[in-house]
Each structure stands twice: as C-alpha cells, then as structure tokens.
Design a protein around this motif. Structure first.
Motif, short mmCIF file in Angstrom:
data_model
loop_
_atom_site.label_atom_id
_atom_site.label_comp_id
_atom_site.label_asym_id
_atom_site.label_seq_id
_atom_site.Cartn_x
_atom_site.Cartn_y
_atom_site.Cartn_z
N SER A 96 0.83 -1.21 0.00
CA SER A 96 0.00 0.00 0.00
C SER A 96 0.86 1.25 0.00
O SER A 96 0.53 2.24 -0.66
CB SER A 96 -0.92 0.00 1.22
OG SER A 96 -1.81 -1.09 1.19
N ARG A 97 1.96 1.23 0.73
CA ARG A 97 2.81 2.42 0.81
C ARG A 97 3.38 2.77 -0.55
O ARG A 97 3.39 3.93 -0.96
CB ARG A 97 3.95 2.20 1.80
CG ARG A 97 4.97 3.35 1.83
CD ARG A 97 6.12 3.06 2.78
NE ARG A 97 5.65 2.89 4.15
CZ ARG A 97 6.46 2.66 5.17
NH1 ARG A 97 7.77 2.55 4.97
NH2 ARG A 97 5.98 2.51 6.39
N PHE A 98 3.88 1.78 -1.27
CA PHE A 98 4.53 2.06 -2.55
C PHE A 98 3.55 2.07 -3.71
O PHE A 98 3.83 2.68 -4.74
CB PHE A 98 5.64 1.03 -2.79
CG PHE A 98 6.89 1.31 -2.01
CD1 PHE A 98 7.89 2.11 -2.53
CD2 PHE A 98 7.05 0.80 -0.74
CE1 PHE A 98 9.04 2.39 -1.81
CE2 PHE A 98 8.19 1.06 -0.01
CZ PHE A 98 9.19 1.85 -0.53
N ASN A 99 2.44 1.38 -3.59
CA ASN A 99 1.40 1.31 -4.63
C ASN A 99 1.96 1.17 -6.03
O ASN A 99 1.42 1.72 -7.00
CB ASN A 99 0.44 2.51 -4.54
CG ASN A 99 1.11 3.88 -4.62
OD1 ASN A 99 1.50 4.32 -5.70
ND2 ASN A 99 1.25 4.54 -3.49
N THR A 100 3.06 0.43 -6.17
CA THR A 100 3.65 0.19 -7.49
C THR A 100 3.38 -1.22 -7.98
O THR A 100 3.66 -1.54 -9.13
CB THR A 100 5.18 0.37 -7.44
OG1 THR A 100 5.73 -0.56 -6.49
CG2 THR A 100 5.55 1.78 -7.03
N THR A 101 2.85 -2.06 -7.12
CA THR A 101 2.64 -3.45 -7.47
C THR A 101 1.54 -4.03 -6.59
O THR A 101 1.16 -3.43 -5.58
CB THR A 101 3.94 -4.27 -7.27
OG1 THR A 101 3.73 -5.62 -7.69
CG2 THR A 101 4.38 -4.27 -5.81
N THR A 102 1.03 -5.16 -6.99
CA THR A 102 0.06 -5.87 -6.16
C THR A 102 0.80 -6.63 -5.07
O THR A 102 2.03 -6.77 -5.09
CB THR A 102 -0.76 -6.85 -7.01
OG1 THR A 102 0.15 -7.83 -7.58
CG2 THR A 102 -1.48 -6.12 -8.14
N LEU A 103 0.05 -7.14 -4.12
CA LEU A 103 0.66 -7.98 -3.09
C LEU A 103 1.32 -9.19 -3.75
O LEU A 103 2.44 -9.58 -3.36
CB LEU A 103 -0.39 -8.44 -2.07
CG LEU A 103 0.11 -9.42 -1.00
CD1 LEU A 103 1.16 -8.76 -0.12
CD2 LEU A 103 -1.06 -9.94 -0.16
N ALA A 104 0.66 -9.78 -4.76
CA ALA A 104 1.23 -10.94 -5.45
C ALA A 104 2.56 -10.57 -6.11
O ALA A 104 3.51 -11.36 -6.10
CB ALA A 104 0.25 -11.46 -6.49
N GLY A 105 2.65 -9.38 -6.69
CA GLY A 105 3.89 -8.94 -7.31
C GLY A 105 5.00 -8.74 -6.29
O GLY A 105 6.16 -9.07 -6.56
N LEU A 106 4.64 -8.21 -5.13
CA LEU A 106 5.62 -8.02 -4.07
C LEU A 106 6.13 -9.36 -3.54
O LEU A 106 7.33 -9.54 -3.32
CB LEU A 106 4.99 -7.21 -2.93
CG LEU A 106 5.89 -6.86 -1.75
CD1 LEU A 106 7.05 -5.97 -2.19
CD2 LEU A 106 5.08 -6.17 -0.65
N LEU A 107 5.23 -10.31 -3.38
CA LEU A 107 5.62 -11.63 -2.89
C LEU A 107 6.53 -12.33 -3.91
O LEU A 107 7.52 -12.96 -3.55
CB LEU A 107 4.38 -12.48 -2.63
CG LEU A 107 3.43 -11.98 -1.53
CD1 LEU A 107 2.20 -12.88 -1.43
CD2 LEU A 107 4.14 -11.90 -0.18
N GLY A 108 6.19 -12.21 -5.19
CA GLY A 108 7.00 -12.84 -6.23
C GLY A 108 8.40 -12.26 -6.29
O GLY A 108 9.38 -12.98 -6.46
N ALA A 109 8.52 -10.93 -6.14
CA ALA A 109 9.82 -10.28 -6.20
C ALA A 109 10.72 -10.73 -5.06
O ALA A 109 11.95 -10.68 -5.16
CB ALA A 109 9.64 -8.76 -6.16
N ASN A 110 10.10 -11.17 -3.95
CA ASN A 110 10.87 -11.64 -2.80
C ASN A 110 10.81 -13.15 -2.63
O ASN A 110 11.21 -13.69 -1.59
CB ASN A 110 10.35 -10.94 -1.54
CG ASN A 110 10.66 -9.45 -1.54
OD1 ASN A 110 11.74 -9.03 -1.18
ND2 ASN A 110 9.70 -8.64 -1.99
N ASN A 111 10.31 -13.83 -3.68
CA ASN A 111 10.25 -15.30 -3.73
C ASN A 111 9.54 -15.89 -2.52
O ASN A 111 9.97 -16.91 -1.96
CB ASN A 111 11.65 -15.90 -3.87
CG ASN A 111 11.62 -17.27 -4.51
OD1 ASN A 111 10.74 -17.58 -5.30
ND2 ASN A 111 12.58 -18.11 -4.17
N LEU A 112 8.45 -15.25 -2.11
CA LEU A 112 7.64 -15.76 -1.01
C LEU A 112 6.45 -16.53 -1.57
O LEU A 112 5.99 -16.25 -2.68
CB LEU A 112 7.15 -14.60 -0.14
CG LEU A 112 8.25 -13.82 0.59
CD1 LEU A 112 7.68 -12.57 1.22
CD2 LEU A 112 8.92 -14.69 1.65
#
Length: 389
Positions: free
Chosen positions: A97-113
């Motif tokens: 929400s803070r960065f609003n540049t990606t979805t939660l799924a995108g954030l998780l994928g970028a960190n391999n979670l």
C-alpha cells in the motif's frame, strides 16, 4: 519533466531538523529557532533557506551519486526494483500500500515468497524487501499523499529511505518552493531506475544501498553479476572508494523468454530466484540460475483463467521432453486481451544453459579444427605436386 528511466539518486542520509510553518498546510526544511541559534545579523527571509541548505551541504559528508543512465528508445518501459530497508516492523500488505507500485502478489514474487502469504505477514525491522515498480516516462509511481507534519526532505529520507532527494521530488512535481507543500497533496516519487541493456543483454536494474562492511566483490557475488560490470556501470574507478549508504545500480541477470514482441508482457524481466504473475495473474513465471530460461506454469484454481493450449507432441505448459541439450519445453509465449483473454504457448529447445552453450561451442571448435587440418593437408599436397612437375 523528470524521466523515470534516466535518473541519478543521491545517497546523502543526514536529516536536517524540520521547521514547521505557522500554517498547518505548509512545511519547511529549515531548523526551528528553538533548535538552531539565531544568526547575527539575521539574513532576509528570502535568503534564509538557501543559506541554511548551503551550510548543511557543507557540513554534511556526502557519498557518491549512483547514475542510472538511459540510452533506451523513448517510450521504453520495463520492470525495475529497489532494496528497501524497513525501519520499523510492518507487514507486506502495508508495504504494498505504501509504494502502490505493485500488487501484493507482485511483491511476494519479487521476494520469492509463497503466493499464499497473507498480507498481514510481518516484516521485521531492518529487513530489506525488494520493491518492484515500472520504469518509464509514463510510469509515474509510486504516488505519496502528504501527511500532517510532512516536509519534502522527511518524505525523501524517512519514508523512501533516501532513494530520492527532496530536490528530485520537487523537480518531478514542479514544486517551485521546496518549503511549501499541502497536506493531502499527491506527489510522484521518482525512484532511480533504467531500462538499458548491459553487455547487449536485458537485465533488471536494482537499486542497492551499501551496508556497512560490504565491498564490491561481495555485492557482485550476492547478486550474480561480475565485479567489473558493477564497477563499470556505477563509474567506480577504485573499489576501495565504496561508501556505506551509497546507492548502486546492480544489473540483475534475467531469464530468457519466448514471449512474443506483440504480447502485452513482452518486456517481462524475471531475475534469478524470483517469480512473477502475468496474463492477468493466470500464468506464473519463475527464473532459476540452473537454466536462466523462463519457466512458466498455469496458476491453478482460478476459474476466470482460460485453458492453456498444449504444445506440439501434447506437451503441457512447463513440461519438458527429452534430456540434456536436446530437450524441448512447452514455453509461454504471451497473451492477447481482445474480447476475452487468450494465452499462447510455443515449443523451445534447451539452449540456454552453460553446458549447452559450451557443447555448441565445442562442436563448432571441432568442426573448425577439422576444416583447418583438411586445408593444411591439401596445401602440402599441392606443394608436393609442384615439386614433381
């Protein structure tokens, strides 16, 4: 207008005290009179800001600047990322929400979670989280909404970890007076990024903050790049000159793909050890250094996703036939979004691993060697015939 794909980001990290204006709608970068001795004689109000900022800039030891250069054609857009250091414990949902540049799924994928990681999952203080975002002239994210007691410098340093300076935020948002911003005002935060190729190969440009004790060789090894490349693109002549909190442009290697240039996700760049969702979250593509060939599979359990067509020979998406360098794989080649979502696949050969490349090179070398020997023998036979004549 600041171009998001061509930016330099300062890495100075000392926070000057913030002076609040009498109006609750405006904020200043200057120290208040209670925290800073009054100058004698006092300069005119119009000169107070420049004089103070100049004084602070002389007193503060600045680190070097990281240059995210851009030679890509106008209109180019790609995926970039920063390594954001979390000051206080938070959640992945809050970061998204803070960065609003990606979805939660995108954030998780970028960190391999795992994709099932809930948004309430805790992120401990001082952890580094990879934040992905689009890089390009038309991709003006993240957007930050000014809160009470905010100042541009505090936003740059405290909220966005000094990946930008207050001057860059002011320039990007055409703010004539850096000491005056409105509560509720929306600001584009121009994070450092680039879409340039490195050594004729696509990469994901990743902004990394140097931690205490790090060196260029260790950073290069951590991210799977060569030290010489890291030094070159950051214009570092002497590795010993690296400073704590310096921001580096790290060109992360990405997996090769078979995605068509006509597909909406043709510029999908997935670095090693991460994954990304594409085709309206119906396809999951992951990258591994074992092959550096994008491996995509259909996301299971989503009713709104269409059926994925099989490749020749009945191979399903992500399946492989054969072994070694002669193996073939059913690969994702893009999607179209006309009247309904349609996903495409294609059959590709395994020619991206180092062993296959070396094998191909060895075959070529053996062929070239054989041809050289044939030519040498023929030449000597001609000489012998001439002698007899």
């Amino acid at each position: 207008m600041v171009t998001a794909s061509c930016r330099a980001s300062s890495s100075t990290r000392v926070n000057p005290p913030v002076k609040r204006s009498k109006s609750s709608h405006f904020h200043s970068l200057l120290p208040s009179s209670s925290t800073m001795p009054a100058p004698s004689p006092s300069p005119p109000a119009s000169l107070a800001v420049p004089a103070t900022v100049l004084l602070l800039s002389l007193l503060v030891a600045t680190t070097s600047v990281a240059n995210f250069t851009c030679a890509a054609p106008p209109g180019t857009s790609c995926q970039s990322a920063i390594g954001y250091r979390v000051r206080n414990a938070t959640t992945y949902g809050a970061l998204a929400s803070r960065f609003n540049t990606t979805t939660l799924a995108g954030l998780l994928g970028a960190n391999n979670l795992p994709p099932t990681t809930p948004p309430s999952s805790r992120v401990p203080a001082n952890a580094t989280v990879r934040i992905p975002f689009r890089c390009g002239q038309s991709d003006q994210l993240p957007i930050y909404t000014v809160q009470p007691e905010d100042g541009l410098d505090a936003i740059a340093r405290n909220v966005f970890d000094a990946f930008v300076t207050y001057q860059e935020i002011a320039t990007a948002n055409k703010i004539p007076d850096v000491n005056k911003i409105n509560v509720g005002q929306e600001l584009w935060i121009p994070l450092p990024c680039s879409c340039d190729q490195v050594d004729n190969a696509d990469v994901m440009h990743f902004a990394h903050i140097v931690a205490g004790g790090e060196n260029t060789s260790g950073i290069a090894a951590t991210f799977g790049v060569t030290e010489s490349t890291l030094l070159k693109i950051n214009n570092i002549a002497d590795p010993k000159s690296l400073l704590k909190d310096q921001i580096l442009d790290v060109p992360l290697p990405v997996c090769s793909s078979s995605i068509s240039t006509t597909s909406a996700d043709h510029d999908l760049r997935v670095p090693n050890g991460t994954y990304a969702l594409t085709a309206q979250d119906c396809i999951k593509c992951s990258c591994s250094s074992n092959t550096f060939q994008l491996n995509c599979t259909a996301v299971q359990g989503k009713k709104e996703c269409p059926a994925v067509p099989s490749c020749s020979g009945g191979l399903k998406l992500g399946e492989t036939s054969g072994s070694g360098c002669g193996a073939t794989m059913c690969s994702y080649s893009g999607y179209s979004n006309g009247s309904s979502l349609s996903i495409q696949t294609t059959t590709v050969s395994n020619q991206t691993t180092k062993s296959c490349e070396n094998s191909a090179g060895s075959d070529g070398s053996r062929f070239a060697g054989s041809m050289w020997r044939v030519s040498a023998i023929s030449f000597h036979m001609v000489l012998i015939m001439i002698c007899f004549l």
